[in-house]
Design a protein around this motif. Structure first.
Motif, PDB file in Angstrom:
ATOM      1  N   LYS A   1      -5.100 -28.567 -46.724  1.00 19.97           N
ATOM      2  CA  LYS A   1      -4.106 -29.107 -45.811  1.00 19.97           C
ATOM      3  C   LYS A   1      -3.120 -29.961 -46.572  1.00 19.97           C
ATOM      4  CE  LYS A   1      -5.784 -28.259 -40.979  1.00 19.97           C
ATOM      5  NZ  LYS A   1      -6.293 -28.728 -39.811  1.00 19.97           N
ATOM      6  N   GLU A   2      -3.647 -31.034 -47.251  1.00 20.64           N
ATOM      7  CA  GLU A   2      -2.764 -31.781 -47.863  1.00 20.64           C
ATOM      8  C   GLU A   2      -1.856 -30.865 -49.134  1.00 20.64           C
ATOM      9  OE1 GLU A   2      -5.426 -35.748 -47.723  1.00 20.64           O
ATOM     10  OE2 GLU A   2      -5.781 -34.482 -49.205  1.00 20.64           O
ATOM     11  N   ALA A   3      -2.764 -30.135 -49.816  1.00 22.82           N
ATOM     12  CA  ALA A   3      -1.706 -29.141 -50.697  1.00 22.82           C
ATOM     13  C   ALA A   3      -1.008 -28.306 -50.206  1.00 22.82           C
ATOM     14  CB  ALA A   3      -3.039 -28.040 -51.543  1.00 22.82           C
ATOM     15  N   GLU A   4      -1.304 -27.801 -49.030  1.00 25.64           N
ATOM     16  CA  GLU A   4      -0.241 -27.094 -48.141  1.00 25.64           C
ATOM     17  C   GLU A   4       1.054 -27.863 -48.041  1.00 25.64           C
ATOM     18  OE1 GLU A   4      -2.185 -25.498 -44.923  1.00 25.64           O
ATOM     19  OE2 GLU A   4      -2.998 -23.667 -46.041  1.00 25.64           O
ATOM     20  N   ALA A   5       0.687 -29.101 -47.528  1.00 28.40           N
ATOM     21  CA  ALA A   5       2.000 -30.238 -47.022  1.00 28.40           C
ATOM     22  C   ALA A   5       2.688 -30.483 -48.443  1.00 28.40           C
ATOM     23  CB  ALA A   5       1.464 -31.346 -46.516  1.00 28.40           C
ATOM     24  N   ALA A   6       2.201 -30.517 -49.502  1.00 25.16           N
ATOM     25  CA  ALA A   6       2.992 -30.881 -50.538  1.00 25.16           C
ATOM     26  C   ALA A   6       3.718 -29.582 -50.981  1.00 25.16           C
ATOM     27  CB  ALA A   6       1.951 -31.152 -51.716  1.00 25.16           C
ATOM     28  N   VAL A   7       3.198 -28.350 -50.835  1.00 29.03           N
ATOM     29  CA  VAL A   7       3.860 -27.171 -51.001  1.00 29.03           C
ATOM     30  C   VAL A   7       5.257 -27.243 -49.982  1.00 29.03           C
ATOM     31  CG1 VAL A   7       3.783 -24.651 -50.859  1.00 29.03           C
ATOM     32  CG2 VAL A   7       2.279 -25.725 -51.838  1.00 29.03           C
TER      33      VAL A   7
ATOM     34  N   PHE B   1      -5.446 -27.055 -61.041  1.00 29.60           N
ATOM     35  CA  PHE B   1      -4.929 -28.085 -62.116  1.00 29.60           C
ATOM     36  C   PHE B   1      -3.650 -27.763 -62.218  1.00 29.60           C
ATOM     37  CE2 PHE B   1      -9.623 -28.375 -63.745  1.00 29.60           C
ATOM     38  CZ  PHE B   1     -10.006 -28.958 -62.542  1.00 29.60           C
ATOM     39  N   ASP B   2      -3.109 -26.654 -62.654  1.00 32.91           N
ATOM     40  CA  ASP B   2      -1.758 -26.230 -62.977  1.00 32.91           C
ATOM     41  C   ASP B   2      -0.756 -26.526 -61.717  1.00 32.91           C
ATOM     42  OD1 ASP B   2      -2.053 -25.517 -65.615  1.00 32.91           O
ATOM     43  OD2 ASP B   2      -2.873 -23.521 -64.885  1.00 32.91           O
ATOM     44  N   PHE B   3      -1.343 -26.057 -60.474  1.00 29.37           N
ATOM     45  CA  PHE B   3      -0.447 -26.378 -59.372  1.00 29.37           C
ATOM     46  C   PHE B   3       0.013 -27.764 -59.200  1.00 29.37           C
ATOM     47  CE2 PHE B   3      -0.885 -27.804 -54.936  1.00 29.37           C
ATOM     48  CZ  PHE B   3       0.145 -27.370 -54.316  1.00 29.37           C
ATOM     49  N   TRP B   4      -1.071 -28.596 -59.390  1.00 22.17           N
ATOM     50  CA  TRP B   4      -0.910 -30.067 -59.135  1.00 22.17           C
ATOM     51  C   TRP B   4      -0.172 -30.838 -60.205  1.00 22.17           C
ATOM     52  CZ3 TRP B   4      -1.127 -32.111 -54.912  1.00 22.17           C
ATOM     53  CH2 TRP B   4      -1.870 -31.843 -53.699  1.00 22.17           C
ATOM     54  N   ASP B   5      -0.111 -30.293 -61.448  1.00 21.41           N
ATOM     55  CA  ASP B   5       0.659 -30.692 -62.604  1.00 21.41           C
ATOM     56  C   ASP B   5       2.235 -30.337 -62.165  1.00 21.41           C
ATOM     57  OD1 ASP B   5      -1.316 -31.377 -64.093  1.00 21.41           O
ATOM     58  OD2 ASP B   5      -1.124 -29.732 -65.407  1.00 21.41           O
ATOM     59  N   ALA B   6       2.603 -29.297 -61.705  1.00 20.52           N
ATOM     60  CA  ALA B   6       3.628 -29.059 -61.191  1.00 20.52           C
ATOM     61  C   ALA B   6       4.226 -29.554 -60.118  1.00 20.52           C
ATOM     62  CB  ALA B   6       3.856 -27.318 -60.782  1.00 20.52           C
ATOM     63  N   VAL B   7       3.232 -29.921 -59.142  1.00 21.34           N
ATOM     64  CA  VAL B   7       3.689 -30.877 -58.187  1.00 21.34           C
ATOM     65  C   VAL B   7       4.005 -32.286 -58.723  1.00 21.34           C
ATOM     66  CG1 VAL B   7       2.755 -32.017 -55.964  1.00 21.34           C
ATOM     67  CG2 VAL B   7       2.439 -29.644 -56.218  1.00 21.34           C
ATOM     68  N   ASP B   8       3.258 -32.874 -59.535  1.00 20.29           N
ATOM     69  CA  ASP B   8       3.386 -33.997 -59.978  1.00 20.29           C
ATOM     70  C   ASP B   8       4.743 -34.187 -60.941  1.00 20.29           C
ATOM     71  OD1 ASP B   8       0.988 -34.805 -58.980  1.00 20.29           O
ATOM     72  OD2 ASP B   8      -0.053 -34.710 -61.028  1.00 20.29           O
TER      73      ASP B   8
ATOM     74  N   ILE C   1      -2.607 -20.111 -54.975  1.00 22.47           N
ATOM     75  CA  ILE C   1      -3.240 -21.281 -55.631  1.00 22.47           C
ATOM     76  C   ILE C   1      -4.737 -21.189 -55.370  1.00 22.47           C
ATOM     77  CG2 ILE C   1      -3.037 -23.522 -55.826  1.00 22.47           C
ATOM     78  CD1 ILE C   1      -0.188 -21.957 -56.617  1.00 22.47           C
ATOM     79  N   ILE C   2      -5.513 -21.294 -56.381  1.00 20.15           N
ATOM     80  CA  ILE C   2      -7.071 -21.112 -56.198  1.00 20.15           C
ATOM     81  C   ILE C   2      -7.623 -22.556 -56.474  1.00 20.15           C
ATOM     82  CG2 ILE C   2      -8.975 -20.101 -57.027  1.00 20.15           C
ATOM     83  CD1 ILE C   2      -6.942 -17.630 -58.101  1.00 20.15           C
ATOM     84  N   GLY C   3      -8.255 -23.228 -55.560  1.00 21.54           N
ATOM     85  CA  GLY C   3      -8.750 -24.465 -55.579  1.00 21.54           C
ATOM     86  C   GLY C   3     -10.327 -24.538 -56.025  1.00 21.54           C
ATOM     87  N   GLU C   4     -10.324 -25.005 -57.178  1.00 18.70           N
ATOM     88  CA  GLU C   4     -11.913 -25.224 -57.695  1.00 18.70           C
ATOM     89  C   GLU C   4     -11.877 -26.170 -58.816  1.00 18.70           C
ATOM     90  OE1 GLU C   4     -15.919 -24.754 -58.184  1.00 18.70           O
ATOM     91  OE2 GLU C   4     -14.460 -24.148 -56.721  1.00 18.70           O
ATOM     92  N   SER C   5     -12.777 -27.087 -58.969  1.00 17.47           N
ATOM     93  CA  SER C   5     -12.742 -27.994 -60.026  1.00 17.47           C
ATOM     94  C   SER C   5     -13.499 -27.317 -61.162  1.00 17.47           C
ATOM     95  CB  SER C   5     -13.760 -29.257 -59.697  1.00 17.47           C
ATOM     96  OG  SER C   5     -14.884 -28.976 -59.005  1.00 17.47           O
ATOM     97  N   GLY C   6     -13.023 -26.493 -61.788  1.00 11.67           N
ATOM     98  CA  GLY C   6     -13.807 -25.765 -62.814  1.00 11.67           C
ATOM     99  C   GLY C   6     -12.914 -25.349 -64.010  1.00 11.67           C
ATOM    100  N   ASN C   7     -13.258 -24.608 -65.054  1.00  7.68           N
ATOM    101  CA  ASN C   7     -12.665 -24.246 -66.031  1.00  7.68           C
ATOM    102  C   ASN C   7     -11.439 -23.336 -65.533  1.00  7.68           C
ATOM    103  OD1 ASN C   7     -11.773 -22.655 -68.466  1.00  7.68           O
ATOM    104  ND2 ASN C   7     -13.768 -23.012 -69.400  1.00  7.68           N
TER     105      ASN C   7
END
Length: 302
Positions: free
Chosen positions: A229-235, A291-298, A254-260
């Motif tokens: 939900k927080e990611a959707e709010a940022a979008v 990870f790439d999504f949050w880089d773009a947001v940042d 956007i696929i959320g997962e803390s992996g490779n």
């Protein structure tokens, strides 16, 4: 025969597209075969299979001339690569007058042909991987298109440590086999046995170019940096539209997962599978790692 495929009335509208696609495919196959500097009997056999498959076009320019060069080469020393250069030159001369497909589509058809050529001897050689990597770098403008982005991500991952082990080689073989249909059935069966333990699905776009304003985003999976939900709010704050499911209007999944960021998607379920199938049917929806999504947001200061 009066009702043969060649004589069907609709072909006057489709022959140009068929010819252009065939030339782009042939060009790619020749590049792929020649990437390691060796010509093997299985590769020649696959090229002969291509000729048989496109026999309906043989009496049309430039296929008559192309077939003459191919047939002549079959009768001569196959260790010589001059005839491949001659064929590539003929393909390029034809393409100068070809305007049916745009540049991106033509290059993507060539890329698929390159993978076909690499696969045509049933083995992925080191030189071929490095040559393919160089081709991908030269055509970086395709980075938002399937299958360029997935192949680029896979090749980048394989070459990251500077060497190609057998597991990676089989993985490449399995991926190319996903969207290349060889004419040699015996080779197809052999490859199928070699890759039977490998499961291949989609791979995230590498270094994606993400735009927000007016674009449609869909999110899936468990996010490591925030809740979904927080990611959707940022979008939404960045002027994009959030959708609950993947559709033809979706620009980014956007696929959320803390992996490779270069993984197979077998465990991700319905949305990813749907997006992959849509991409194979021509959709340009980009599959992007969290990870790439949050880089773009940042980068936008949020």
């Amino acid at each position: 025969m009066e009702n043969s495929y060649e004589n069907l009335s609709f072909r006057k509208f489709t022959t140009k597209s068929e010819a252009d696609k065939a030339i782009n495919s042939l060009k790619g196959i020749l590049i792929g075969i020649n990437m390691d500097g060796h010509i093997r009997p299985s590769e020649v056999k696959e090229l002969q299979g291509w000729c048989t498959k496109h026999h309906d076009l043989i009496n049309r320019n430039p296929f008559k001339e192309l077939m003459q060069v191919i047939n002549q080469a079959m009768d001569e020393d196959l260790s010589e690569v001059d005839w491949i250069e001659d064929l590539l030159w003929l393909c390029q001369q034809y393409q100068k007058d070809s305007i049916y497909y745009d540049l991106a589509t033509s290059d993507l058809q060539t890329l698929q042909g390159i993978c076909h050529g690499i696969l045509s001897d049933g083995y992925v050689h080191d030189q071929e991987v490095k040559a393919l990597d160089a081709w991908l770098e030269q055509h970086e403008y395709l980075n938002s298109y399937y299958p360029y982005d997935e192949i680029y991500s896979l090749i980048t991952s394989v070459l990251a440590d500077g060497k190609i082990d057998e597991e990676e080689r089989v993985r490449l073989l399995a991926y190319f086999n996903e969207f290349v249909k060889l004419t040699d059935q015996e080779l197809t069966q052999r490859i199928g046995q070699e890759i039977s333990s490998i499961q291949v699905s989609g791979i995230c776009t590498s270094n994606p170019n993400i735009n927000f304003e007016g674009k449609s985003f869909c999110l899936t999976g468990a996010f490591s940096r925030s809740t979904r939900k927080e990611a959707e709010a940022a979008v939404a704050r960045l002027g994009a539209i959030v959708s609950k499911d993947v559709s033809k209007k979706t620009d980014y999944l956007i696929i959320g997962e803390s992996g490779n960021p270069c993984w197979a998607f077998a465990c991700y379920g319905r949305k990813v599978e749907k997006a992959i199938m849509m991409r194979k049917e021509g959709s340009r929806v980009a599959l992007v790692h969290e990870f790439d999504f949050w880089d773009a947001v940042d980068d936008k200061g949020l």
